[in-house]
Structures are given as structure tokens and as C-alpha cells.
Design an enzyme around this catalytic site. Structure first.
Site, PDB file in Angstrom:
ATOM      1  N   ARG A 217      -6.656   0.309 -13.096  1.00 50.96           N
ATOM      2  CA  ARG A 217      -6.020  -0.814 -12.657  1.00 50.96           C
ATOM      3  C   ARG A 217      -6.834  -1.207 -11.292  1.00 50.96           C
ATOM      4  O   ARG A 217      -6.870  -0.817 -10.483  1.00 50.96           O
ATOM      5  CB  ARG A 217      -4.508  -0.315 -12.202  1.00 50.96           C
ATOM      6  CG  ARG A 217      -3.720  -1.323 -11.499  1.00 50.96           C
ATOM      7  CD  ARG A 217      -2.215  -1.221 -11.122  1.00 50.96           C
ATOM      8  NE  ARG A 217      -1.658  -2.190 -10.411  1.00 50.96           N
ATOM      9  CZ  ARG A 217      -1.222  -2.386  -9.175  1.00 50.96           C
ATOM     10  NH1 ARG A 217      -1.359  -1.363  -8.255  1.00 50.96           N
ATOM     11  NH2 ARG A 217      -0.894  -3.435  -8.823  1.00 50.96           N
TER      12      ARG A 217
ATOM     13  N   HIS B  73      -3.194  -9.437  -5.789  1.00 50.48           N
ATOM     14  CA  HIS B  73      -2.926  -8.567  -5.080  1.00 50.48           C
ATOM     15  C   HIS B  73      -3.527  -8.818  -3.570  1.00 50.48           C
ATOM     16  O   HIS B  73      -4.386  -8.467  -2.938  1.00 50.48           O
ATOM     17  CB  HIS B  73      -3.794  -7.320  -5.485  1.00 50.48           C
ATOM     18  CG  HIS B  73      -3.391  -6.178  -4.796  1.00 50.48           C
ATOM     19  ND1 HIS B  73      -2.979  -4.830  -5.586  1.00 50.48           N
ATOM     20  CD2 HIS B  73      -3.356  -5.566  -3.535  1.00 50.48           C
ATOM     21  CE1 HIS B  73      -2.785  -4.009  -4.832  1.00 50.48           C
ATOM     22  NE2 HIS B  73      -2.800  -4.374  -3.480  1.00 50.48           N
TER      23      HIS B  73
ATOM     24  N   GLU C 175       3.359  -5.984  -5.301  1.00 51.46           N
ATOM     25  CA  GLU C 175       4.052  -5.703  -4.271  1.00 51.46           C
ATOM     26  C   GLU C 175       4.688  -7.074  -3.541  1.00 51.46           C
ATOM     27  O   GLU C 175       4.382  -7.174  -2.133  1.00 51.46           O
ATOM     28  CB  GLU C 175       3.767  -4.816  -3.113  1.00 51.46           C
ATOM     29  CG  GLU C 175       3.407  -3.587  -3.857  1.00 51.46           C
ATOM     30  CD  GLU C 175       2.886  -2.509  -2.738  1.00 51.46           C
ATOM     31  OE1 GLU C 175       2.444  -2.947  -1.829  1.00 51.46           O
ATOM     32  OE2 GLU C 175       2.663  -1.212  -3.193  1.00 51.46           O
TER      33      GLU C 175
ATOM     34  N   ASN D 265       5.190   1.207  -7.617  1.00 47.51           N
ATOM     35  CA  ASN D 265       4.380   1.692  -6.338  1.00 47.51           C
ATOM     36  C   ASN D 265       5.193   2.689  -5.733  1.00 47.51           C
ATOM     37  O   ASN D 265       6.069   2.147  -4.968  1.00 47.51           O
ATOM     38  CB  ASN D 265       3.433   0.764  -5.574  1.00 47.51           C
ATOM     39  CG  ASN D 265       2.606   0.100  -6.647  1.00 47.51           C
ATOM     40  OD1 ASN D 265       2.321   0.375  -7.622  1.00 47.51           O
ATOM     41  ND2 ASN D 265       2.039  -1.105  -5.786  1.00 47.51           N
TER      42      ASN D 265
ATOM     43  N   TYR E 144       5.228   5.643  -2.511  1.00 49.42           N
ATOM     44  CA  TYR E 144       4.476   6.375  -1.638  1.00 49.42           C
ATOM     45  C   TYR E 144       5.643   7.310  -0.759  1.00 49.42           C
ATOM     46  O   TYR E 144       5.034   8.545  -0.322  1.00 49.42           O
ATOM     47  CB  TYR E 144       3.918   5.424  -0.621  1.00 49.42           C
ATOM     48  CG  TYR E 144       2.879   4.793  -1.321  1.00 49.42           C
ATOM     49  CD1 TYR E 144       1.365   5.436  -1.147  1.00 49.42           C
ATOM     50  CD2 TYR E 144       2.921   3.638  -1.696  1.00 49.42           C
ATOM     51  CE1 TYR E 144       0.407   4.831  -1.732  1.00 49.42           C
ATOM     52  CE2 TYR E 144       1.759   3.035  -2.414  1.00 49.42           C
ATOM     53  CZ  TYR E 144       0.456   3.535  -2.210  1.00 49.42           C
ATOM     54  OH  TYR E 144      -0.459   2.991  -2.917  1.00 49.42           O
TER      55      TYR E 144
ATOM     56  N   GLU F 163       1.039   2.826  -8.667  1.00 47.63           N
ATOM     57  CA  GLU F 163       0.354   3.352  -7.439  1.00 47.63           C
ATOM     58  C   GLU F 163       1.311   4.373  -6.851  1.00 47.63           C
ATOM     59  O   GLU F 163       2.094   4.769  -6.725  1.00 47.63           O
ATOM     60  CB  GLU F 163       0.187   2.341  -6.264  1.00 47.63           C
ATOM     61  CG  GLU F 163      -0.779   1.192  -6.446  1.00 47.63           C
ATOM     62  CD  GLU F 163      -0.776   0.400  -5.264  1.00 47.63           C
ATOM     63  OE1 GLU F 163      -0.546   0.665  -4.069  1.00 47.63           O
ATOM     64  OE2 GLU F 163      -1.167  -1.076  -5.349  1.00 47.63           O
TER      65      GLU F 163
HETATM   66  C1  BGC Z   1      -0.905  -1.437  -1.748  1.00 43.95           C
HETATM   67  C2  BGC Z   1      -2.306  -1.178  -1.617  1.00 43.95           C
HETATM   68  C3  BGC Z   1      -2.245  -0.372  -0.296  1.00 43.95           C
HETATM   69  C4  BGC Z   1      -1.531   0.721  -0.564  1.00 43.95           C
HETATM   70  C5  BGC Z   1      -1.445   1.650   0.803  1.00 43.95           C
HETATM   71  C6  BGC Z   1       0.306  -0.666  -1.361  1.00 43.95           C
HETATM   72  O1  BGC Z   1       1.260  -1.247  -0.714  1.00 43.95           O
HETATM   73  O2  BGC Z   1      -0.690  -2.062  -2.827  1.00 43.95           O
HETATM   74  O3  BGC Z   1      -2.991  -2.377  -1.472  1.00 43.95           O
HETATM   75  O4  BGC Z   1      -3.494   0.078   0.176  1.00 43.95           O
HETATM   76  O5  BGC Z   1       0.008   0.493  -0.592  1.00 43.95           O
HETATM   77  O6  BGC Z   1      -0.912   1.310   1.885  1.00 43.95           O
END
Ligand code: BGC
Length: 458
Positions: free
Chosen positions: A78, A122, A167, A292, A294, A352
């Protein structure tokens, strides 16, 4: 969940990057500047004055990076396309050299047996469009669709999946509400407008795709589940606001044709009234959602926090990454299952997922031990499997990121790569997490069934 882990043959195993974060050579081959070119040149906005001028030099080293991914067994990549390479002014004449670059990238991926998964935007908006108001100008929907159509016509015969935006929440929140990302505005009246025009642009590109494209198109959103810090009515209401603002603001319009009501309460007089036709237009059928993920957020009521009146509560018994994000794998399962339930189980990709941790130096023999990142991937890949076992239609996974890279306003201070980049020599060294991910791919996830110790010695 106790079910044995095994992902299907067709599952995509990839890694993700974005143009401004890895390519370098931002103005090469007659490209135009983007808003990140400008943002990084404004003193004080990016840590240590870092820029994407060189980054990972992937504009020139893409073949080397593809060979590396192939060695690791990845079957998808990607990446994002820099709008201002293809259209230096954002609209008008096409820059053939910029377009050729992405064609070579796609062809090299295919020649190595990998699926190209491009994202059209992006965050690196052409500066020339920002001069015309950028995401605040309603004409941007057509500018974006015209740009997207150029790519569809040239590459859809070889690209099986396209993402429109990456995002949009971050663009609005960082770029227009809090000013921490390009274009650096801090304005509650602009934020909902930027959101709306991004959604219209997404829809216009999807509509254009139905005319030119034969494969699949979707949108990529970052989702962060919100859990109330207590049972109090105030904390619950704060959690609902945070959830509406971050998670429902984009997917509700795309799937349900309406904004969450809470947004009018959050933005107050800054919340515009949008015509019904726009809302119907935004609701173009899409073929997949990219998620995405995290971290999660435990949320409490906080009158001082503008404009949400909600803020995160730090957890005592938790691991935090270098970006201050709690490691919470269950949140990924919860998120994927939430999308399944709320939006009718669309096809999903985890587009992501990853973590920045402090990495020790590369030692002799080219070993870089990053146990916290290995642990992060192990747990999150299991979480993806749990979501699939619960019926979520998740078809692929992309690690963020293939390479250490330019982490926006944090510059090069945070390393997210499964592959270490020495920024002096541009040497790539796969970290233990890359080897671990390779073992997951090679076994289609079966290695995740073992104990952590067994996996680490594999
Ligand atoms: C984004 C990336 C970023 C990653 C870590 C995402 O919000 O798509 O560009 O590097 O998170 O912060």
C-alpha cells in the site's frame, strides 16, 4: 478465543507507506510543491526542522524496496500517489514523468508477484490547490475526481484496489481544527467544511471510477474505539461525542448518508447545514473499507478540552508506545466487529497497524531486536483473527510501516518501520519484527498459535 489460527490463501499480507513520508525528491521530474513542502519549510512546525526532501529516497530506490518486500514474503504494497507529481498545479496539464513513475512502481510490484494498493490522497495536497482554498473550496470534489480519473485510465488495467482518501479525520483535526498538520489552520468553522468537501471528493472519485474502472475502490479511515472512564452520565456522554467525532463522522455519511447528530452539538454555531443532495451523493456504494488502527481511548468528561469536552485517561497497567499510544489489541477486534455490525459487514482491510518504539542500533550481523514491536504485531494479528472468527469480513492486513520514515510533525524522531532505515546511508535492515511478520505470512498465521517463546525462537 480458542479457535486455531489460519488465514485464507487469498489473504493480503502487505506493508504500507505514503508518498511524502518515504519518497524524497519532492520536486523531481517537474513535480509541483505540496502543502507539506510548505509546512516543513515554516520554522517551528516540524520537530528538528525535518523535511521530506530525502526521506527514505524511495522515489529512486523503489525497486530495492520491492525486492526486500518480496524476500520477506509480502504479497501486497500500500503506497500513495503524490497528486502534485501527476498534476503539478493540482489540475490542468498532466506531468507525464510523474505519472510514469507510478506506472513503473505498479509494474515492478506486479513483476514481483505483489498486489499494488494505491491511495490517491495521503495528505500531500498540491500547494497550488491550497492557494485556491484547498479542502475549503467546493470545487475540490471535481479537481480530485479529475485527478483520480487520470490514474484510473492509466493504471486500472493493472491495479485491483484503489483507496480514495487516507484518514480524512486526521486532515480535518490536525490540518483545520488544531493546526498541528498541514495546512496548519486552527478554526472550528473550517473543520466541518474541510470534512464535507473531502467526503464529496471521495464520492466524486468513486463515481468517476464506475465510469473508468473495473475493479474495487474504497476509503481508508482511522478508527479508535472509545471506552468510558467511568459509568457516570458525563463520561458516557463524553465518550459518545468522541466516538461520533472520530469514528462516525466519516463512515456514517459514506454508508448511511448522514452525519452523526452529536457533531452539531460539538461544533455549535460552526456546524453548517448541508443539503440533502450532498448527503445522498456522498453515499456512493464502495467496495471496501480500509481501517487504520493504532490504539484505543479511555474517555472522560473534560470541560477544558476544546471542542469535544472530552479527553483521554492514561491507563496505569498498560504499555505505551513512543507516540504515547496505549497498546490495546482487543480494540482492533472491537473496531472491526463494530464496523461489521454498524455498516453491514463491508469487505475490510486493516490498511495500517503498527507502533513506534525506541529501537536499539543495528548490531553486527545486521540484527535489530525490537521485542516490543514483535509483541505488538503478534497480539494485533491475533486480534485480526479474532475479528474474522467473529464474522468480520477482513481480507488483508498492512503493517505500518514498511520503513522508518518521516512521521509528519514529529519528523524522523519516531520509528514505525519493520525495516530500519539508516538515514545517512539509506541502508535498509529488516528488524526482528519484519522476520516475525515474514514467519506469520509464510505459515498463514499458524505460527500465532504457538506461545510467544516458541514464536520468538522460530
Ligand atoms: C497515518 C500515517 C502515520 C501513522 C502513524 C496514520 O495516522 O496514515 O501517515 O505515519 O498513522 O502516526
Amino acid at each position: 478465543m480458542n479457535e486455531q489460527i489460519e488465514f485464507p490463501e487469498s489473504f493480503l499480507w502487505g506493508a504500507a507507506t505514503s508518498a511524502y513520508q518515504v519518497e524524497g525528491s519532492p520536486l523531481a521530474d517537474d513535480a509541483g510543491p505540496s502543502i507539506w513542502q510548505r509546512f516543513t519549510r515554516t520554522p517551528g512546525l516540524v520537530r528538528d526542522g525535518d523535511t521530506g526532501d530525502v526521506a527514505c529516497d524511495q522515489y529512486r530506490r523503489y525497486a530495492e524496496d520491492i525486492a526486500l518486500m518480496k524476500r520477506l514474503g509480502l504479497n501486497a504494497y500500500r503506497f500513495s500517489i503524490a497528486w502534485s507529481r501527476v498534476l503539478p498545479q493540482g489540475r490542468g496539464p498532466v506531468n507525464a514523468k510523474g505519472l510514469d513513475h507510478y506506472e513503473r512502481l505498479v509494474d515492478t510490484l506486479l513483476a514481483n508477484g505483489m498486489t499494488p494498493a494505491p491511495t490517491l490522497f495521503h495528505w500531500d495536497l498540491p500547494a497550488a490547490l491550497d492557494d485556491r482554498g484547498g479542502w475549503l473550496n467546493p470545487d475540490i470534489a471535481h479537481w480530485f475526481a479529475d485527478y483520480a480519473s487520470i490514474l484510473f485510465r492509466r493504471l486500472d488495467d493493472r491495479v485491483p484496489m484503489w483507496a480514495t482518501l487516507n484518514e480524512p479525520w486526521v486532515v480535518t483535526d490536525g490540518g483545520y481544527l488544531h493546526g498541528t498538520l498541514a495546512p496548519g489552520h486552527r478554526n472550528a468553522f473550517e473543520a466541518p467544511i474541510a470534512t464535507h468537501h473531502m467526503l464529496c471528493a471521495h464520492a466524486a472519485a468513486v463515481q468517476a471510477y464506475r465510469a473508468h474502472g473495473r475493479h474495487r475502490i474504497g476509503i481508508v479511515v482511522n478508527l479508535e474505539p472509545k471506552y468510558p472512564a467511568s459509568d457516570s452520565d458525563e463520561d458516557r456522554a463524553a465518550t459518545a461525542r468522541a466516538h461520533a467525532y472520530m469514528n462516525r463522522q466519516y463512515l456514517d455519511p459514506v454508508f448511511l448518508g448522514r452525519y452523526p447528530r452529536d457533531l452539531a452539538g460539538i461544533f455549535g454555531e460552526a456546524w453548517p447545514h448541508w443539503p440533502d443532495e450532498d448527503m445522498q451523493f456522498i453515499r456512493q456504494p464502495i467496495d471496501f473499507v480500509g481501517v487504520n488502527y493504532y490504539t484505543r481511548n479511555v474517555t472522560k468528561h473534560d470541560p477544558a478540552s476544546w471542542p469535544l469536552r472530552a479527553s483521554p485517561v492514561r491507563q496505569k497497567q498498560a504499555t505505551y508506545t513512543e507516540t504515547g499510544w496505549e497498546v490495546f489489541p482487543q480494540g482492533l477486534t472491537d473496531t472491526l466487529v463494530w464496523v461489521k455490525e454498524r455498516y453491514g459487514n463491508p469487505a475490510m482491510y486493516v490498511t495500517e497497524n503498527g507502533a513506534a518504539f525506541f529501537d536499539p542500533p543495528v548490531v553486527e550481523g545486521d540484527r535489530l531486536a525490537d521485542p516490543l514491536r514483535v509483541d505488538y504485531y503478534r497480539k494485533h494479528l491475533r486480534a485480526v483473527h479474532d475479528a474474522r472468527a467473529a464474522g468480520a469480513d477482513v481480507r488483508g492486513y498492512f503493517a505500518w510501516s514498511l520503513l522508518d520514515n518521516f512521521e509528519w510533525s514529529l519528523g524522523y524522531s519516531k520509528r514505525f518501520g519493520i525495516v530500519h532505515v539508516n538515514y545517512e546511508s539509506q541502508k535498509r535492515t529488516p528488524k526482528d519484527s519484519a522476520h516475525f511478520y515474514a514467519s506469520v505470512i509464510a505459515s498463514r498465521g499458524r505460527v500465532l498459535n504457538g506461545s510467544a517463546a516458541a514464536i520468538d525462537s522460530a
